[in-house]
Design a protein around this motif. Sequence first.
Motif, PDB file in Angstrom:
ATOM      1  N   VAL A   8      42.320  50.935  40.351  1.00  0.00           N
ATOM      2  CA  VAL A   8      42.776  51.724  39.853  1.00  0.00           C
ATOM      3  C   VAL A   8      44.033  50.551  40.486  1.00  0.00           C
ATOM      4  O   VAL A   8      44.801  50.095  39.261  1.00  0.00           O
ATOM      5  CB  VAL A   8      43.737  52.645  40.894  1.00  0.00           C
ATOM      6  CG1 VAL A   8      44.794  53.370  40.186  1.00  0.00           C
ATOM      7  CG2 VAL A   8      42.460  54.089  40.367  1.00  0.00           C
ATOM      8  N   GLN A   9      43.578  49.922  41.523  1.00  0.00           N
ATOM      9  CA  GLN A   9      45.095  49.051  41.454  1.00  0.00           C
ATOM     10  C   GLN A   9      44.398  47.636  41.027  1.00  0.00           C
ATOM     11  O   GLN A   9      45.279  47.080  40.176  1.00  0.00           O
ATOM     12  CB  GLN A   9      44.509  48.293  43.238  1.00  0.00           C
ATOM     13  CG  GLN A   9      45.140  47.584  43.935  1.00  0.00           C
ATOM     14  CD  GLN A   9      44.485  47.669  45.320  1.00  0.00           C
ATOM     15  OE1 GLN A   9      44.069  48.060  45.957  1.00  0.00           O
ATOM     16  NE2 GLN A   9      44.966  46.153  45.538  1.00  0.00           N
ATOM     17  N   VAL A  10      43.514  47.224  40.312  1.00  0.00           N
ATOM     18  CA  VAL A  10      43.182  46.219  39.383  1.00  0.00           C
ATOM     19  C   VAL A  10      43.709  46.541  38.289  1.00  0.00           C
ATOM     20  O   VAL A  10      43.532  45.599  37.429  1.00  0.00           O
ATOM     21  CB  VAL A  10      41.558  45.557  39.372  1.00  0.00           C
ATOM     22  CG1 VAL A  10      41.349  44.897  40.571  1.00  0.00           C
ATOM     23  CG2 VAL A  10      41.091  46.556  38.928  1.00  0.00           C
ATOM     24  N   LEU A  11      44.323  47.711  37.938  1.00  0.00           N
ATOM     25  CA  LEU A  11      45.142  47.484  36.832  1.00  0.00           C
ATOM     26  C   LEU A  11      46.158  47.510  35.892  1.00  0.00           C
ATOM     27  O   LEU A  11      46.511  47.005  35.095  1.00  0.00           O
ATOM     28  CB  LEU A  11      44.513  49.799  36.562  1.00  0.00           C
ATOM     29  CG  LEU A  11      43.676  50.640  35.779  1.00  0.00           C
ATOM     30  CD1 LEU A  11      44.007  51.929  36.136  1.00  0.00           C
ATOM     31  CD2 LEU A  11      43.067  49.634  34.726  1.00  0.00           C
ATOM     32  N   ASP A  12      46.802  47.376  37.649  1.00  0.00           N
ATOM     33  CA  ASP A  12      48.200  46.726  37.607  1.00  0.00           C
ATOM     34  C   ASP A  12      49.196  47.459  36.797  1.00  0.00           C
ATOM     35  O   ASP A  12      49.379  47.519  35.946  1.00  0.00           O
ATOM     36  CB  ASP A  12      48.022  45.316  36.623  1.00  0.00           C
ATOM     37  CG  ASP A  12      49.593  44.387  37.311  1.00  0.00           C
ATOM     38  OD1 ASP A  12      49.877  45.282  38.255  1.00  0.00           O
ATOM     39  OD2 ASP A  12      49.304  43.356  36.875  1.00  0.00           O
ATOM     40  N   MET A  13      49.111  49.178  37.047  1.00  0.00           N
ATOM     41  CA  MET A  13      49.630  49.805  36.639  1.00  0.00           C
ATOM     42  C   MET A  13      51.395  50.173  36.548  1.00  0.00           C
ATOM     43  O   MET A  13      51.579  50.627  36.066  1.00  0.00           O
ATOM     44  CB  MET A  13      49.140  51.305  36.617  1.00  0.00           C
ATOM     45  CG  MET A  13      49.431  51.636  38.422  1.00  0.00           C
ATOM     46  SD  MET A  13      48.384  52.882  39.291  1.00  0.00           S
ATOM     47  CE  MET A  13      48.825  52.983  40.523  1.00  0.00           C
TER      48      MET A  13
END
Lengths: 157, 380, 286
Positions: free
Chosen positions: A145-150
């Motif tokens: 979820v973190q690397v999604l750069d949401m």
Amino acid sequence: MIRTATLTGSYKQIPFFKGLDDSHLSKLEALGHELTFDRDQIIFREGDESSFFYIILSGRVSLEVTALGRTLRVQTIGENEEFGWSSMLPSHGKQFQARALDSLHVLAFDGPRLREACEEDNTFGYALMKRLLSVVSHRLLAMRVQVLDMYSPGVKG
Amino acid sequence: MGRDSRSHDAAALLEAQGLDELIRSLERRDYEVLGPTVHDSAIDWGPIHAAADLPAGWTATQAPGSYRIERRDDARRFAFAAGPSTLKRYFHEAERSVFSVESNGSPFHVVEKQDAPRRLAFIGVRPCDVAALAILDRVLIHDRFPDPAYRARRESSFIVAANCTEPGGACFCDSMGAGPHAASGFDLALTELDDSTMLVECGSARGEEVLREIPHAPAGKDVRERARAAMAAARKRMGRKLNTEGLAQALYDNFEHPEWEKVAARCLGCGNCTQACPTCFCITFEDASDIDGSRAERRRRWDSCFTLSHSYIHGGSVRQSPKSRHRQWVTHKLSAWESQFGTPGCVGCGRCIVWCPVGIDITETAAAVARQTAPVEARS
Amino acid sequence: MSAVLCPPSADVSVMRPAAGRVARVEKETHDTFTLRVESPDEASPLAGFEPGQFSMLYVYGVGELPISISGDPEERGSLVYTIRSVGAATHALVTSKEGSTIGVRGPFGTSWPLRETRGRDLLVVAGGIGLAPLRPAIFHVLRHRGDYGRLVVLYGARSPKDLLFRKQLAAWNYVPDTQVLTTVDYGGLSWRGYVGVVTTLFRYIRIRPDRTTAMICGPEVMMRFVVTELKSRGFPAEQIYLSAERNMKCAIGHCGHCQMGPLFVCKDGPVFPCHRIGPWMDRYEL
């Protein structure tokens, strides 16, 4: 500096060990050391040969990546959380740098000796690996979820 | 609108010349009268001043992606299925100004044009289109925020329905419960019995008033029976069918059905279906300002869920794939609409099928998606 | 000269904006600004709002956008908006000069369940600009602190420089029975707070699912992740509320843009209980 300290209470109270047999717990108790680190002290650096598996008893650890002269904190871990699981695998260099964010009290297990114990007693090894896999899976999910750069515009759920 | 489903009067028999009287009676009431006329190779809405302007002896052959007008060997005036244009364009226009703003420096002055709506009377509105107006009324009048412009246009309209005895190749109003007989939502309703006689029913007090000014005879039981039989026959000749039982739920359940990919591979994403649809109400807004910045205008125009911009939020669209946009349209019409407004958003007029350049058929798509349940893994 | 508006007629359209004077523009972060908007005419103040509601803000000749109200609901006379500059219209809004006029319609939409949750504990989970629509709810709880149990605020942002309302967050943490935890996805060495997605903060708080209502606003992927976490901790879906975001052109259910399955985000939302919106939010490209 690294100092040993004494664990008040038993290993039973540590969530990671919850549900383990008494025989398994005593095996762990024989292998574990308590250590403390000062605020901002580096616990290990990227590339270090893995050696210890840690469970945080109090305080926080920040996992960091150093690149281009800049250090980026990518994750903080706190009480009752684990880090240094690469020590559970043979000859793996550390991928991150770990640093005590506050004064830190941990339980440390020597990786090779813990692995040895797992090999000798597969029931113990399996019980430990199940717990480890659960931690890894949780952590992986959070990282995804973190690397999604949401929070960036254009990133959609 | 003063129209209700109560039967206002016993049905009456109207001779063909009565149509001239009807037009005159409406004109006396200051209505511009519109009816089906033959123009641009289509039977479509146009101004009429006499019964002779109606398309006597004309029909239209309709099929997926195809529409042709043809001569008939009789002189019936309403022997064709719904044409290209819907009444939507008169009540919920394709484009109109919302407001204009005048500015002299920073503060501005909003000017909302409150034009008096045209008084329009429509003769020969197909039951599907009558039903479509009720659906639009539900969305634009009987919801939390009525659209005053739409309401004003609807309130100043007069609807003469023409029940359908000649359904087209893409029609499925019977499946949607919208036709071929108009049950309510009109001021007067005609059923053409032959070249010279029509049964007329009243749907409102206004309709009754108008009928009183037109020479008519009481309609006997036999005449009413003939009208009923004509519509029963029409039900059997619908070009398309759609089984709506459990459909709304099946479309929701089969969200990842492979049929969506298949239909999307054919879909050009042109949005013709949404423009031809009598109930599609989506609009968007556009802003423009004069070159010196002293005046700006905000306009609204029809939009289509087939465009990427329809679901755009900062940086990207929610519905990126053509598949998802096609699915949005079909599921809105046949599923979501039901939850939102209590009826399906489709009246079975078949226009989306006829005016689709590649002949995509909503009845086929819906049936395929509903027929078989997608594998569990494919649902999410 | 002040803006002159036509007197409202019986048929006045909700599509016509009221004039709003931009009283103050405050920079929050590198891309986010807070605007305070007042009626230019003291005799006819802008309408009040419920926490969670939004306005449609119109920029002369540029366009109109749905913007959540981020101010204190009991501070009447002005409306506060926290806006992230991500496109032409938001850019125009955040660069408006103090004293300039914008158009204001609304407020629209549903609000956070602050009446129903009196006496309960509240868990607020916000991500990025999602803190803006939740802030009025926090203001309300702090003004009526005795009416509610424990208040826990979890807030996640991309990096420390993206954190909104930092001073306020720090101050709220000192309010009795109130806990605020902040985390970022990435931080430099000067950031001594938490790093990781907002759900990782759940380990550090104590919440009782049987007496807590959760209110969530942030990127959809974050909200989904938070809902999963809450459910695994025993929260019933009825006690989880979310604020959704979709394209909105009219705010009154006429433009059709904001649909999520059977829901219109503008008039059925933007605040939904999870059992209503969850099934739709989980569907890709719905």
